[in-house]
Motif scaffolding. Structure first.
Motif, PDB file in Angstrom:
ATOM      1  N   SER A  56       3.037  45.812 -20.180  1.00 28.37           N
ATOM      2  CA  SER A  56       4.130  45.639 -19.221  1.00 28.37           C
ATOM      3  C   SER A  56       4.280  46.820 -18.271  1.00 28.37           C
ATOM      4  O   SER A  56       4.723  46.650 -17.140  1.00 28.37           O
ATOM      5  CB  SER A  56       5.447  45.384 -19.954  1.00 28.37           C
ATOM      6  N   ARG A  87      -4.561  35.090 -17.140  1.00 22.05           N
ATOM      7  CA  ARG A  87      -3.543  34.312 -17.872  1.00 22.05           C
ATOM      8  C   ARG A  87      -2.248  35.087 -17.986  1.00 22.05           C
ATOM      9  O   ARG A  87      -1.156  34.553 -17.810  1.00 22.05           O
ATOM     10  CB  ARG A  87      -4.048  33.925 -19.266  1.00 22.05           C
ATOM     11  N   ALA A  90      -0.387  35.117 -14.714  1.00 17.41           N
ATOM     12  CA  ALA A  90       0.223  33.805 -14.483  1.00 17.41           C
ATOM     13  C   ALA A  90       1.434  33.597 -15.396  1.00 17.41           C
ATOM     14  O   ALA A  90       2.479  33.117 -14.950  1.00 17.41           O
ATOM     15  CB  ALA A  90      -0.805  32.702 -14.698  1.00 17.41           C
ATOM     16  N   THR A  91       1.302  33.986 -16.643  1.00 18.48           N
ATOM     17  CA  THR A  91       2.374  33.777 -17.622  1.00 18.48           C
ATOM     18  C   THR A  91       3.642  34.537 -17.252  1.00 18.48           C
ATOM     19  O   THR A  91       4.741  34.001 -17.370  1.00 18.48           O
ATOM     20  CB  THR A  91       1.907  34.205 -19.032  1.00 18.48           C
ATOM     21  N   VAL A  92       3.496  35.760 -16.780  1.00 18.18           N
ATOM     22  CA  VAL A  92       4.680  36.555 -16.443  1.00 18.18           C
ATOM     23  C   VAL A  92       5.160  36.305 -15.015  1.00 18.18           C
ATOM     24  O   VAL A  92       6.167  36.858 -14.594  1.00 18.18           O
ATOM     25  CB  VAL A  92       4.450  38.066 -16.675  1.00 18.18           C
ATOM     26  N   GLY A  93       4.452  35.474 -14.271  1.00 15.33           N
ATOM     27  CA  GLY A  93       4.885  35.089 -12.934  1.00 15.33           C
ATOM     28  C   GLY A  93       4.424  35.998 -11.814  1.00 15.33           C
ATOM     29  O   GLY A  93       4.788  35.788 -10.657  1.00 15.33           O
ATOM     30  N   LEU A  94       3.610  36.995 -12.115  1.00 17.33           N
ATOM     31  CA  LEU A  94       3.136  37.877 -11.050  1.00 17.33           C
ATOM     32  C   LEU A  94       2.077  37.212 -10.177  1.00 17.33           C
ATOM     33  O   LEU A  94       1.990  37.500  -8.988  1.00 17.33           O
ATOM     34  CB  LEU A  94       2.590  39.180 -11.630  1.00 17.33           C
ATOM     35  N   GLY A  96       2.094  34.378  -9.039  1.00 16.70           N
ATOM     36  CA  GLY A  96       2.773  33.616  -7.999  1.00 16.70           C
ATOM     37  C   GLY A  96       3.340  34.490  -6.899  1.00 16.70           C
ATOM     38  O   GLY A  96       3.588  34.021  -5.797  1.00 16.70           O
ATOM     39  N   ARG A  97       3.526  35.780  -7.177  1.00 12.69           N
ATOM     40  CA  ARG A  97       4.086  36.714  -6.198  1.00 12.69           C
ATOM     41  C   ARG A  97       3.034  37.604  -5.563  1.00 12.69           C
ATOM     42  O   ARG A  97       3.102  37.907  -4.383  1.00 12.69           O
ATOM     43  CB  ARG A  97       5.122  37.613  -6.881  1.00 12.69           C
TER      44      ARG A  97
END
Length: 110
Positions: A56, A87, A90-94, A96-97
Motif C-alpha cells: 500500500s 490485478r 485493478a482491485t484497489v481502483g488505481l 481506473g484512475r
C-alpha cells in the motif's frame, strides 16, 4: 528495490523500478518521485516490469504522484506491470484512475 531515472528528449521521464516495493523500500521510490515533482517534472512513465511485489505504501506513492502530475498539466503512466500487480492495481481502483499500459513503448508519448 532499485530505482533508475532517465530523462527523454521529449521531456518525459522514465522511472524504472525493480524488486519489491514495501514499507522498507517504498521511501526510496517516494523520494525519487518527489524529487522529480519538486523539479517540475510532471510527464512521468513508471516501468514496473521488474517489480515483483508492491504494498500500500507503493500504491500510495503512485496515487500521490499521479494527482500531482495531473494538477500540473502532466501525467503519470504505469507500464508493464506483472499479472499480480495489474490485478492489484485493478482491485484497489488505481487502474481506473492512473493509465496502465502493457508495455513501456505503449505508455510513452508518441
Amino acid at each position: 528495490m532499485d530505482v533508475a531515472v532517465s530523462n527523454r528528449k521529449d521531456g518525459t521521464v522514465l522511472v524504472t523500478v525493480s524488486g519489491t516495493i514495501d514499507i522498507d523500500t517504498a521511501p526510496a521510490l517516494r523520494s525519487a518521485m518527489e524529487g522529480l515533482l519538486d523539479d517540475g517534472r510532471n510527464r512521468i512513465v513508471v516501468d514496473l516490469s521488474g517489480v515483483d511485489f508492491c504494498d500500500s505504501v507503493g500504491l500510495g506513492t503512485f496515487a500521490y504522484s499521479h494527482n500531482h502530475c495531473v494538477e500540473h498539466g502532466g501525467f503519470l503512466r504505469l507500464a508493464a506491470p506483472s499479472p499480480f500487480l495489474a490485478r492489484l492495481l485493478a482491485t484497489v481502483g488505481l487502474a481506473g484512475r492512473i493509465p496502465v499500459h502493457a508495455t513501456v513503448t505503449d505508455a510513452l508519448p508518441t
